[in-house]
Design a protein around this motif. Structure first.
Motif, PDB file in Angstrom:
ATOM      1  N   GLN A 170      42.741  42.438  40.076  1.00 53.44           N
ATOM      2  CA  GLN A 170      42.960  41.184  39.363  1.00 53.44           C
ATOM      3  C   GLN A 170      43.471  40.137  40.342  1.00 53.44           C
ATOM      4  OE1 GLN A 170      45.596  42.266  36.083  1.00 53.44           O
ATOM      5  NE2 GLN A 170      43.829  42.505  34.744  1.00 53.44           N
ATOM      6  N   PHE A 171      43.070  38.906  40.082  1.00 52.95           N
ATOM      7  CA  PHE A 171      43.443  37.800  40.954  1.00 52.95           C
ATOM      8  C   PHE A 171      43.881  36.620  40.099  1.00 52.95           C
ATOM      9  CE2 PHE A 171      40.014  40.247  42.755  1.00 52.95           C
ATOM     10  CZ  PHE A 171      40.348  40.432  44.088  1.00 52.95           C
ATOM     11  N   SER A 172      44.747  35.817  40.695  1.00 52.94           N
ATOM     12  CA  SER A 172      45.100  34.558  40.048  1.00 52.94           C
ATOM     13  C   SER A 172      44.047  33.528  40.424  1.00 52.94           C
ATOM     14  CB  SER A 172      46.468  34.087  40.540  1.00 52.94           C
ATOM     15  OG  SER A 172      46.644  32.732  40.187  1.00 52.94           O
ATOM     16  N   VAL A 173      43.548  32.823  39.424  1.00 49.98           N
ATOM     17  CA  VAL A 173      42.567  31.778  39.730  1.00 49.98           C
ATOM     18  C   VAL A 173      43.276  30.481  40.109  1.00 49.98           C
ATOM     19  CG1 VAL A 173      40.744  32.737  38.286  1.00 49.98           C
ATOM     20  CG2 VAL A 173      42.331  31.056  37.319  1.00 49.98           C
ATOM     21  N   LEU A 174      44.599  30.495  40.019  1.00 50.87           N
ATOM     22  CA  LEU A 174      45.343  29.288  40.367  1.00 50.87           C
ATOM     23  C   LEU A 174      45.571  29.187  41.870  1.00 50.87           C
ATOM     24  CD1 LEU A 174      47.955  29.271  37.466  1.00 50.87           C
ATOM     25  CD2 LEU A 174      45.666  28.266  37.546  1.00 50.87           C
ATOM     26  N   ASP A 175      45.709  30.340  42.521  1.00 50.57           N
ATOM     27  CA  ASP A 175      45.890  30.315  43.972  1.00 50.57           C
ATOM     28  C   ASP A 175      45.076  31.381  44.704  1.00 50.57           C
ATOM     29  OD1 ASP A 175      47.227  32.622  43.322  1.00 50.57           O
ATOM     30  OD2 ASP A 175      49.205  31.914  43.963  1.00 50.57           O
ATOM     31  N   GLY A 176      44.331  32.165  43.959  1.00 55.00           N
ATOM     32  CA  GLY A 176      43.469  33.171  44.574  1.00 55.00           C
ATOM     33  C   GLY A 176      44.169  34.463  44.947  1.00 55.00           C
ATOM     34  N   SER A 177      45.459  34.523  44.702  1.00 55.91           N
ATOM     35  CA  SER A 177      46.217  35.694  45.155  1.00 55.91           C
ATOM     36  C   SER A 177      45.869  36.945  44.359  1.00 55.91           C
ATOM     37  CB  SER A 177      47.712  35.409  45.038  1.00 55.91           C
ATOM     38  OG  SER A 177      48.050  35.197  43.679  1.00 55.91           O
ATOM     39  N   VAL A 178      46.070  38.078  45.001  1.00 53.11           N
ATOM     40  CA  VAL A 178      45.835  39.365  44.353  1.00 53.11           C
ATOM     41  C   VAL A 178      46.974  39.650  43.400  1.00 53.11           C
ATOM     42  CG1 VAL A 178      45.592  41.850  44.724  1.00 53.11           C
ATOM     43  CG2 VAL A 178      44.598  40.250  46.359  1.00 53.11           C
ATOM     44  N   LYS A 179      46.637  39.988  42.186  1.00 51.40           N
ATOM     45  CA  LYS A 179      47.652  40.333  41.194  1.00 51.40           C
ATOM     46  C   LYS A 179      47.668  41.827  40.923  1.00 51.40           C
ATOM     47  CE  LYS A 179      49.331  36.309  40.565  1.00 51.40           C
ATOM     48  NZ  LYS A 179      50.669  36.027  41.113  1.00 51.40           N
ATOM     49  N   LYS A 180      46.559  42.461  41.215  1.00 51.43           N
ATOM     50  CA  LYS A 180      46.502  43.906  40.988  1.00 51.43           C
ATOM     51  C   LYS A 180      45.511  44.514  41.972  1.00 51.43           C
ATOM     52  CE  LYS A 180      45.855  47.225  37.251  1.00 51.43           C
ATOM     53  NZ  LYS A 180      44.678  47.537  36.476  1.00 51.43           N
ATOM     54  N   ASP A 181      45.918  45.607  42.600  1.00 50.66           N
ATOM     55  CA  ASP A 181      45.024  46.254  43.542  1.00 50.66           C
ATOM     56  C   ASP A 181      43.929  47.023  42.794  1.00 50.66           C
ATOM     57  OD1 ASP A 181      46.368  48.420  42.516  1.00 50.66           O
ATOM     58  OD2 ASP A 181      47.433  48.900  44.357  1.00 50.66           O
ATOM     59  N   PRO A 182      42.953  47.565  43.439  1.00 49.07           N
ATOM     60  CA  PRO A 182      42.914  47.933  44.857  1.00 49.07           C
ATOM     61  C   PRO A 182      42.608  46.802  45.839  1.00 49.07           C
ATOM     62  CG  PRO A 182      40.905  48.644  43.789  1.00 49.07           C
ATOM     63  CD  PRO A 182      41.795  48.115  42.706  1.00 49.07           C
ATOM     64  N   ALA A 183      42.197  45.658  45.390  1.00 47.79           N
ATOM     65  CA  ALA A 183      41.929  44.571  46.336  1.00 47.79           C
ATOM     66  C   ALA A 183      43.231  44.184  47.034  1.00 47.79           C
ATOM     67  CB  ALA A 183      41.343  43.379  45.597  1.00 47.79           C
ATOM     68  N   VAL A 184      43.118  43.818  48.273  1.00 49.59           N
ATOM     69  CA  VAL A 184      44.301  43.389  49.013  1.00 49.59           C
ATOM     70  C   VAL A 184      44.139  41.969  49.556  1.00 49.59           C
ATOM     71  CG1 VAL A 184      45.091  45.685  49.655  1.00 49.59           C
ATOM     72  CG2 VAL A 184      43.445  44.515  51.108  1.00 49.59           C
ATOM     73  N   LYS A 185      42.895  41.549  49.668  1.00 53.49           N
ATOM     74  CA  LYS A 185      42.646  40.206  50.190  1.00 53.49           C
ATOM     75  C   LYS A 185      42.505  39.218  49.041  1.00 53.49           C
ATOM     76  CE  LYS A 185      39.351  39.686  53.052  1.00 53.49           C
ATOM     77  NZ  LYS A 185      38.061  39.936  53.744  1.00 53.49           N
ATOM     78  N   PRO A 186      43.086  38.034  49.205  1.00 52.41           N
ATOM     79  CA  PRO A 186      42.954  37.018  48.159  1.00 52.41           C
ATOM     80  C   PRO A 186      41.514  36.530  48.036  1.00 52.41           C
ATOM     81  CG  PRO A 186      44.015  36.096  50.103  1.00 52.41           C
ATOM     82  CD  PRO A 186      43.868  37.566  50.345  1.00 52.41           C
TER      83      PRO A 186
END
Ligand code: FES
Length: 157
Positions: free
Chosen positions: A125-141
């Motif tokens: 999961q990612f924030s669409v407000l800043d692109g940051s990762v909110k939940k893995d397994p992804a680690v890159k924004p």
């Protein structure tokens, strides 16, 4: 005495040439050239109603408006599946855009709830407000995308 008879046989030019390349690989690909029309239509320009203001390719390099500012909810965003981009409005009048391609394994993401875009492949999961990762397994924004806001029109740069 003469003890010069012992000569180590150091490889009398052992050439083992494996000529495996040759017969195999000669695939005669004679494409049937019997058709009369020489249209060779590879690039079928089916002027489909996809692009509104003729941009040429679908990834309109500046031109066709992506959205209106009023389309983008504040504190959330909107996904544009064709362009693989999500446009968000973190604060009133501030717009951002990110790729909707998951940075984990490149799955396209189409699931947006509030300010969180989710990947159905493995649950990132990612924030669409800043692109940051909110939940893995992804680690890159999320990869930021360039947009231009002109009046009430948002264009992919
Ligand atoms: S590809 Fe998106 S979580 Fe794995």
């Amino acid at each position: 005495m003469t003890s010069e008879s012992v000569q180590p046989v150091s490889g009398p030019s052992r050439r083992t040439v494996v000529a495996a390349v040759g017969a195999a690989g000669l695939t005669v690909a004679l494409t049937a050239c019997g058709s009369d029309d020489e249209a060779s239509g590879s690039s079928t320009e089916q002027g489909g109603g996809a692009t509104n203001e003729g941009g040429g390719s679908s990834a309109g390099a500046g031109g066709a408006a992506l959205a209106k500012t009023t389309d983008i909810p504040e504190g959330s965003g909107k996904i544009f599946e064709k362009e693989k981009v999500v446009v968000s409005q973190p604060t009133a009048g501030e717009f951002k855009a990110f790729s909707t391609v998951c940075t984990h394994r490149n799955c396209p993401m189409v699931d947006l709830k509030d300010d969180i875009i989710s990947c159905t492949c493995h649950g990132s999961q990612f924030s669409v407000l800043d692109g940051s990762v909110k939940k893995d397994p992804a680690v890159k924004p999320l990869e930021p995308k360039q947009i231009t806001v002109n009046g009430d029109s948002i264009t992919l740069a």
